[in-house]
Structure formats: C-alpha cells, structure tokens
Enzyme design. Structure first.
Site, short mmCIF file in Angstrom:
data_model
loop_
_atom_site.label_atom_id
_atom_site.label_comp_id
_atom_site.label_asym_id
_atom_site.label_seq_id
_atom_site.Cartn_x
_atom_site.Cartn_y
_atom_site.Cartn_z
N GLY A 1 0.85 -1.20 0.00
CA GLY A 1 0.00 0.00 0.00
C GLY A 1 0.87 1.23 0.00
CD GLU B 1 -3.74 10.21 -6.30
OE1 GLU B 1 -2.97 9.90 -7.24
OE2 GLU B 1 -4.14 9.41 -5.46
N GLY C 1 -1.97 8.37 0.11
CA GLY C 1 -0.80 8.57 0.96
C GLY C 1 -1.23 8.91 2.38
C1 LIG Z 1 -11.77 3.63 0.37
C2 LIG Z 1 -10.43 3.40 -0.28
C3 LIG Z 1 -10.27 3.65 -1.63
C4 LIG Z 1 -9.05 3.41 -2.25
N1 LIG Z 1 -8.92 3.57 -3.61
C5 LIG Z 1 -7.79 3.16 -4.22
C6 LIG Z 1 -7.70 3.13 -5.65
O1 LIG Z 1 -8.62 3.53 -6.37
N2 LIG Z 1 -6.55 2.64 -6.21
C7 LIG Z 1 -5.50 2.20 -5.48
O2 LIG Z 1 -4.52 1.77 -6.05
N3 LIG Z 1 -5.55 2.23 -4.13
C8 LIG Z 1 -6.67 2.67 -3.48
N4 LIG Z 1 -6.74 2.67 -2.10
C9 LIG Z 1 -5.60 2.20 -1.33
C10 LIG Z 1 -4.90 3.29 -0.55
O3 LIG Z 1 -4.16 4.12 -1.39
C11 LIG Z 1 -4.07 2.58 0.53
O4 LIG Z 1 -4.97 2.09 1.49
C12 LIG Z 1 -3.03 3.49 1.17
O5 LIG Z 1 -2.02 3.80 0.25
C13 LIG Z 1 -2.41 2.87 2.41
O6 LIG Z 1 -1.93 1.59 2.14
P1 LIG Z 1 -2.35 0.36 3.10
O7 LIG Z 1 -3.83 0.39 3.26
O8 LIG Z 1 -1.73 -0.86 2.58
O9 LIG Z 1 -1.73 0.74 4.49
P2 LIG Z 1 -0.24 0.41 4.96
O10 LIG Z 1 0.71 0.75 3.87
O11 LIG Z 1 -0.20 -0.94 5.53
O12 LIG Z 1 -0.06 1.48 6.11
C14 LIG Z 1 -0.71 1.30 7.39
C15 LIG Z 1 -0.32 2.45 8.26
O13 LIG Z 1 1.09 2.42 8.49
C16 LIG Z 1 1.56 3.73 8.73
N5 LIG Z 1 2.65 4.06 7.79
C17 LIG Z 1 2.69 3.82 6.47
N6 LIG Z 1 3.83 4.29 5.92
C18 LIG Z 1 4.54 4.83 6.94
C19 LIG Z 1 5.80 5.48 7.03
N7 LIG Z 1 6.56 5.68 5.93
N8 LIG Z 1 6.21 5.92 8.24
C20 LIG Z 1 5.46 5.71 9.34
N9 LIG Z 1 4.25 5.11 9.32
C21 LIG Z 1 3.79 4.67 8.15
C22 LIG Z 1 0.37 4.67 8.52
O14 LIG Z 1 -0.24 4.96 9.77
C23 LIG Z 1 -0.57 3.84 7.67
O15 LIG Z 1 -1.94 4.25 7.77
C24 LIG Z 1 -7.95 2.95 -1.47
C25 LIG Z 1 -8.11 2.75 -0.09
C26 LIG Z 1 -9.32 2.95 0.50
C27 LIG Z 1 -9.46 2.69 1.98
#
Ligand SMILES: Cc1cc2nc3c(=O)[nH]c(=O)nc-3n(C[C@H](O)[C@H](O)[C@H](O)COP(=O)(O)OP(=O)(O)OC[C@H]3O[C@@H](n4cnc5c(N)ncnc54)[C@H](O)[C@@H]3O)c2cc1C
Length: 387
Positions: free
Chosen positions: A134, A244, A366
C-alpha cells in the site's frame, strides 16, 4: 459563513451556478439509493458527460472542452461534495486517471479511449494497491512479462475505487523483476480474458462508492495497451501524485466546510436548558476555533491552486496541504458531530456521513505519516545524514 475567496473569476462563478444545479437535480436525489446499492448508477457518468463535466481538459477533437484551468475542476469537486454525492467520483475519472491517457497516451490510444471517457460511456479506475503493498508501492508483486506481441499480466489488487463499475483500469505491474522501481502501467479493459473482479468490499463510510479487489490471471495485454515506457511506471505515478494530493485537499477542505455549515444550522435550532445550543460558550468557541482553521486551510489550498495554474506546484507543499486538510476534515467532522449528540450518530443526519466518509482521507492517496516523511525530506534530518 466563510471568508471571501479571491481566486475565482466571474466565469468560474457562472460555471459554479450551473454545476450546483446539475448536482442538485441529477445526483443528490439518487444518493440514498446509491448508498444502499453500494455504488452509483452508470448513468451518473453519462449525465455528467452530457453536461461536458468529464475530462474538461481533453482536446476538442476528442469531445472535450480543452479547458486546462484547474479552477473549473475545483468548482466541480466543491459543488459535488456540497450538493451532489461525494461517492460520485467524477474527479477520479476525470482528473486522477484520465490524465494517464492525456499525458502518457500516444495518439492512437487517445483517439481510441478519450471520447468514451469524455462522454462517460466508459468509467475509469486505477489499480496500484495490493494487500501487501500500500504505502510501499514499489514492493508490488503483480507482474507483467513481455511475451513478444503482448504482455502477460498476473497478480491482484485491492481497495480499488470504481472497482466494480470501471470499464477501463490502469494497472501498475512489475516489468523488471530485479529492479524495485521497474514498474509499467497497463490498460486493462472489461471483458479481457483472465480479468476478474473480486469482492465488493464493505466499508465504514463512503457507502455509495464501490471499492473492490481485482484479479489478473494470465491476462494478455496487447502491446498497444501500455502507457508510456513500460519500465517508467513508478516515475509516472509519482509525477501525478502532487496534483492528486491537491485534488484531495480541495475535497477535504470542502468536507470540513460542509460539516461546519451543517453544525451552524443545527446549533441555532437545537434547544436545551432553555436556550439554543449555539448560545453556550463552548459551542461558539468550538465553532470559532474550527472557523479559523478552515479559513486558513482554504487560503493555503487556493494558493496552491494558483501555484498549480502556473505549473509550480511542488510535491512537498502538496503533501503539506494533504496532511493539513485531511486531518482538519476529520477533526471538524468529529467535533461537529459531538454538537449533534445522539442525532449525530444516526445515519439520517448528514453529519454522521461527514464523519465516516472523512476517516479515509487521512489514509488514502498517501497516509498522513507518509505525508510527514515527504515534507521532512528537505530538512537534512535523514538518519543517513545524521549518523
Ligand atoms: C476507500 C479506499 C479507496 C481506495 N482507492 C484506491 C484506488 O482507487 N486505487 C488504489 O490503487 N488504491 C486505493 N486505495 C488504497 C490506498 O491508497 C491505501 O490504502 C493506502 O495507500 C495505504 O496503504 P495500506 O492500506 O496498505 O496501508 P499500509 O501501507 O499498511 O499502512 C498502514 C499504516 O502504516 C503507517 N505508515 C505507512 N507508511 C509509513 C511510514 N513511511 N512511516 C510511518 N508510518 C507509516 C500509517 O499509519 C498507515 O496508515 C484505497 C483505499 C481505500 C481505503
């Protein structure tokens, strides 16, 4: 009640009046049904297309208006949130995915795809996120192998907005196995063999937005469906991220303003202990604090829109705006909901949706923590520099 904004010209306001009437008449009346069915009707896109509201920037030869001025897009986002339905993702279609075709597509691809996107006859999505990738986009596992006359796509994506509705999906996949950033962008179309939609995911908010898993099993993607250089997809993704995040900031600031306006009306009406709720000092102070923060955020966002119009939007300022406005939107919705009491917890009151819808703003496009990483990159505080 909000401060006077100075970035719009009279022609934007005329455009705003028309857009408001459109969202009130053609979108808002269906919103409750859409929330129950978990997605908007395809007709919403067709109707927006008829009005010329999709891919405003597209050249006239593709049916577009050729309008590059981002303020028109801003007006559409603001009016849709206030008077339409935030789950109608016309900005995802027009401005987050459409530009991959407008800026990376060759003439043949533009001629093949853009007219249907402008009309709303084909709906767009972008699939980057995977269950194990993600925030760390570059760790994606979905891969595309060059098979000479086509690419063979295998893998899966999740949380994809418009996942069920989309006819055309821009899919990011690894093309260079041993290079972390060796990623390509592929155009996957409804009906391609091996392209399957998974679960329509149940969310805590944004109930009229279809968010889904997508699966790709030996999908043969023609060479003519590659966007740009198949090894430069990561670079392209980051290129589009600043805009974006600005789009998100427009959205979140409007969401905060909407929650505030709903609450001002509510506290004038709601009476307790012999007086309106708004007459309590706590209520006035809460609304005053939020008023000051929303006005400041709006000025910041409008300033970045001006920078963007001049081609000067920077990634770190866009990240600042995304961080600031998404946090503010959620805080505003939370504090305002509190003033509604139990009514605020009931779905029939719009403030409840401001709250549940806003929760994701701090995560997608992000997460806030990722924004902080981007903002602090230029501080010279990197551990490699300090140790
Ligand atoms: C309703 C919805 C619609 C979406 N639509 C799309 C779409 O159209 N296309 C698409 O490709 N994606 C989409 N997404 C995905 C979205 O972009 C990801 O959920 C987001 O990038 C976070 O990735 P993850 O959920 O895997 O969380 P993770 O990457 O697992 O992160 C979990 C948490 O870890 C922490 N974290 C992450 N990185 C760091 C860092 N560098 N330093 C410290 N802490 C950190 C943050 O608190 C984060 O919330 C959507 C998500 C949702 C919920």
């Amino acid at each position: 009640m909000a401060m006077r904004r100075t970035i719009f010209e009279p022609e934007h306001e005329i455009f705003r009046d028309g857009a408001r009437r459109f969202f009130q008449a053609e979108i808002a009346p269906h919103a409750e049904r859409w929330r129950k069915q978990g997605m908007v009707d395809r007709e919403a896109y067709l109707k927006a297309g008829e009005q010329g509201y999709l891919l405003l920037w597209a050249d006239e030869k593709y049916g577009g208006a050729g309008v590059a001025d981002f303020r028109y897009e801003q007006v559409l986002i603001e009016e849709n949130i206030r008077h339409g339905e935030p789950c109608f993702y016309l900005n995802l279609h027009s401005r987050l995915v459409g530009p991959y075709f407008g800026q990376l597509g060759n003439d043949e691809q533009k001629a093949r795809f853009l007219p249907a996107f402008v009309q709303g006859a084909k709906i767009l999505a972008v699939a980057i996120t995977e269950s194990g990738a993600g925030s760390d986009v570059a760790s994606m596992k979905t891969r595309a192998e060059d098979k000479g006359d086509h690419w063979l796509l295998n893998g899966s994506k999740t949380y994809i907005s418009n996942g069920q509705l989309a006819d055309v999906v821009v899919v990011a996949a690894r093309t260079v196995p041993d290079q972390r950033y060796g990623i390509g962008l592929f155009i996957v179309e409804r009906g391609m063999e091996g392209f399957e939609r998974g679960r329509h995911l149940q969310k805590i908010g944004l109930h009229a937005q279809d968010t889904s898993e997508l699966f790709f099993k030996d999908v043969k993607v023609p060479k003519t469906n590659v966007l740009g250089d198949p090894a430069k997809g990561f670079h392209y993704l980051t290129h589009f991220l600043a805009e974006e995040r600005l789009i998100g900031s427009v959205q979140y600031t409007t969401g905060a303003q909407l929650a505030w306006d709903l609450t001002l009306d509510w506290v004038k009406e709601r009476r307790m202990f012999g007086k309106p709720l708004g007459a309590f000092q706590n209520t006035r102070f809460k609304l005053a604090e939020l008023r000051a923060q929303i006005d400041a955020a709006q000025v910041f966002v409008d300033t970045l829109v001006t920078e963007h119009l001049q081609g000067k939007l920077s990634a770190d300022l866009a990240a600042e705006a995304k961080l600031l406005t998404s946090e503010l939107e959620f805080r505003t919705a939370d504090e305002c909901l509190q003033l509604f009491g139990g009514a605020g917890y009931m779905e029939e009151y719009r403030i409840s949706r401001c709250f549940t819808d806003a929760r994701v703003s701090r995560i997608y496009a992000g997460a806030s923590e990722v924004m902080k990483e981007i903002i602090s990159r230029g501080f010279g505080l990197d551990d490699r520099k300090l140790t």
